[in-house]
Write a protein that holds these residues in place. Structure first.
Motif, PDB file in Angstrom:
ATOM      1  N   VAL A   1       0.074   8.723   1.412  1.00  0.00           N
ATOM      2  CA  VAL A   1       0.643  10.113   1.226  1.00  0.00           C
ATOM      3  C   VAL A   1       0.140  10.670   2.647  1.00  0.00           C
ATOM      4  O   VAL A   1      -1.065  10.722   2.862  1.00  0.00           O
TER       5      VAL A   1
ATOM      6  N   LEU B   1       3.257  13.652  -8.019  1.00  0.00           N
ATOM      7  CA  LEU B   1       2.778  12.580  -7.436  1.00  0.00           C
ATOM      8  C   LEU B   1       2.094  11.666  -8.885  1.00  0.00           C
ATOM      9  O   LEU B   1       2.323  10.485  -8.562  1.00  0.00           O
TER      10      LEU B   1
ATOM     11  N   LEU C   1      -6.615   7.779  -6.143  1.00  0.00           N
ATOM     12  CA  LEU C   1      -7.415   6.791  -5.297  1.00  0.00           C
ATOM     13  C   LEU C   1      -8.577   6.161  -5.599  1.00  0.00           C
ATOM     14  O   LEU C   1      -8.847   5.154  -5.314  1.00  0.00           O
TER      15      LEU C   1
ATOM     16  N   HIS D   1      -0.956   4.937  -8.631  1.00  0.00           N
ATOM     17  CA  HIS D   1      -2.119   4.810  -7.844  1.00  0.00           C
ATOM     18  C   HIS D   1      -1.847   5.151  -6.295  1.00  0.00           C
ATOM     19  O   HIS D   1      -0.489   5.100  -6.132  1.00  0.00           O
ATOM     20  N   LEU D   2      -2.835   5.397  -5.538  1.00  0.00           N
ATOM     21  CA  LEU D   2      -2.662   5.708  -4.040  1.00  0.00           C
ATOM     22  C   LEU D   2      -3.585   4.899  -3.378  1.00  0.00           C
ATOM     23  O   LEU D   2      -4.785   4.668  -3.950  1.00  0.00           O
ATOM     24  N   ASP D   3      -3.441   4.299  -2.100  1.00  0.00           N
ATOM     25  CA  ASP D   3      -4.352   3.487  -1.375  1.00  0.00           C
ATOM     26  C   ASP D   3      -4.700   4.442  -0.316  1.00  0.00           C
ATOM     27  O   ASP D   3      -5.930   4.611   0.293  1.00  0.00           O
TER      28      ASP D   3
ATOM     29  N   SER E   1      -9.307   2.155  -1.175  1.00  0.00           N
ATOM     30  CA  SER E   1      -8.534   3.197  -0.884  1.00  0.00           C
ATOM     31  C   SER E   1      -9.147   4.218   0.221  1.00  0.00           C
ATOM     32  O   SER E   1     -10.719   4.044   0.428  1.00  0.00           O
TER      33      SER E   1
ATOM     34  N   HIS F   1       3.620   8.103  -9.282  1.00  0.00           N
ATOM     35  CA  HIS F   1       2.887   6.852  -8.878  1.00  0.00           C
ATOM     36  C   HIS F   1       1.673   6.406  -9.758  1.00  0.00           C
ATOM     37  O   HIS F   1       1.193   7.617 -10.337  1.00  0.00           O
TER      38      HIS F   1
ATOM     39  N   LEU G   1      -4.656   8.635   1.513  1.00  0.00           N
ATOM     40  CA  LEU G   1      -4.244  10.219   1.404  1.00  0.00           C
ATOM     41  C   LEU G   1      -4.474  10.450   3.076  1.00  0.00           C
ATOM     42  O   LEU G   1      -5.696  10.489   3.304  1.00  0.00           O
TER      43      LEU G   1
ATOM     44  N   ARG H   1       0.751  -1.070  -0.010  1.00  0.00           N
ATOM     45  CA  ARG H   1       0.082  -0.049  -0.052  1.00  0.00           C
ATOM     46  C   ARG H   1       0.849   1.318   0.045  1.00  0.00           C
ATOM     47  O   ARG H   1       1.930   1.423   0.591  1.00  0.00           O
ATOM     48  N   THR H   2       0.395   2.159  -0.702  1.00  0.00           N
ATOM     49  CA  THR H   2       1.100   3.519  -0.818  1.00  0.00           C
ATOM     50  C   THR H   2       0.393   4.556  -0.094  1.00  0.00           C
ATOM     51  O   THR H   2      -0.921   4.890  -0.560  1.00  0.00           O
TER      52      THR H   2
ATOM     53  N   THR I   1      -8.308   2.678  -6.965  1.00  0.00           N
ATOM     54  CA  THR I   1      -7.982   1.740  -6.193  1.00  0.00           C
ATOM     55  C   THR I   1      -8.714   1.138  -5.073  1.00  0.00           C
ATOM     56  O   THR I   1      -9.166   1.947  -4.307  1.00  0.00           O
TER      57      THR I   1
END
Length: 321
Positions: A20, A89, A139, A95-97, A145, A93, A99, A17-18, A142
């Motif tokens: 921010v 960003l 997000l 994708h993001l999981d 997220s 990246h 924030l 998982r990523t 994903t």
């Protein structure tokens, strides 16, 4: 049976998982990022001061061998910086999981941001509103997220008129009222964002958590008399009425990771005062749920920042199911 006390040990594995975390070089933000990294997440420390962010990332890596901690320049008092950070960003990246909108605080003396917004509402609400809107597509593509807003018990003293987010300019400025207003804006944003996410069927939820009364350096700009009264070395009572940043971080961390969390949930220390303790579901004040007020603040925030939330991206597997 004693009530379960949610703690760091309850954070599920975060490998793959990523996340921010804004304002992650110190205080609550650092504690949140550090905990996520220790559980295996790749963390991105989005901070105004790049040197301090790099040092914080190094501390995370030193404390958790193998941890992945990167930095992202982000000054929420500048929409130009917000846009540049969002572009970077996207470049780095796909994708993001997670924030976590943590960065905030208040200005004791009246000031305005680079874009002319009163600084406390600008840094706590308008900057995060713009940044979230500009990276939301990372997000909503994903599954699982989340967008986490870090709130405050101060929102319970807040009032807000979306058409006038700077009602006390210049000599009439009262910094605590400005802070309470901004923290109410945070909860209005979190609830309206979750409402809009639900309406689209996106796999992303918006949740919130607050730290209670945590001992951080967030009051470093307060008058020296107030700082002295809040210094545990000078006033031992402070230790009984407050908690560490690591404990305060548990509210936002539960919002970020509890598998049972639902959109719109709010976590923080329990009890009437919600000052200290392990996080539980807590209630935000009723005005933060006011649909008309939420919508008016959202529309005014879009107008002021010139960031309009685009149609959300839904994963193909879910859109076709």
């Amino acid at each position: 049976m004693p009530r379960h006390r949610w703690s760091f040990d309850d954070i599920p594995e975060q490998h793959g998982r990523t996340a921010v975390v804004t304002g992650a070089n110190t205080g609550l933000g650092f504690a949140i990022a550090d905990a996520l990294a220790r559980r295996g997440a790749e963390v991105v420390l989005a901070c105004r001061n790049e040197e301090k962010a790099a040092a914080a990332a190094e501390r995370i890596r030193a404390g958790s061998p193998g941890a992945v901690a990167r930095t992202l320049p982000l000054d929420l008092a500048s929409l130009a910086s917000v846009r540049a950070s969002a572009r970077r960003l996207h470049d780095e990246h796909d994708h993001l999981d997670l924030l976590v909108n943590n960065a905030g605080g208040f200005r004791v003396r009246y000031s305005v941001t680079e874009d002319g917004f009163e600084s406390t509402i600008g840094v706590n609400h308008l900057g995060p509103f713009a940044f979230t809107g500009l990276v939301l597509d990372l997000l909503t593509g994903t599954p699982g997220s989340r967008v986490v807003t870090v709130g405050s018990t101060g929102h319970r003293q807040g009032t807000i008129e979306p058409a006038d987010l700077d009602p006390e300019p210049g000599a009439g400025y009262r910094y605590l009222y400005a802070y309470y207003r901004a923290k109410l804006a945070n909860l209005l944003f979190a609830h309206e964002l979750d409402h809009r996410l639900r309406a689209t069927g996106a796999p992303t939820i918006a949740v919130a958590g607050h730290p209670g009364l945590a001992r951080t350096d967030g009051g470093r700009d307060m008058p020296w008399v107030v700082r002295a009264a809040l210094d545990p070395k000078l006033n031992p009572l402070v230790l009984k009425l407050t908690q560490t940043a690591a404990m305060g971080a548990l509210g936002p961390l539960r919002a970020a990771t509890d598998p049972h969390a639902r959109g719109g949930d709010y976590y923080g220390p329990p009890g009437r005062a919600q000052r200290t303790g392990h996080p539980e579901p807590v209630a935000a004040i009723e005005p933060s749920h006011d649909a008309a007020l939420r919508r008016r603040l959202w529309e005014e925030s879009e107008r002021l920042t010139n960031v309009r939330y685009l149609p959300l991206r839904i994963p193909k597997s879910e859109a076709s199911s």
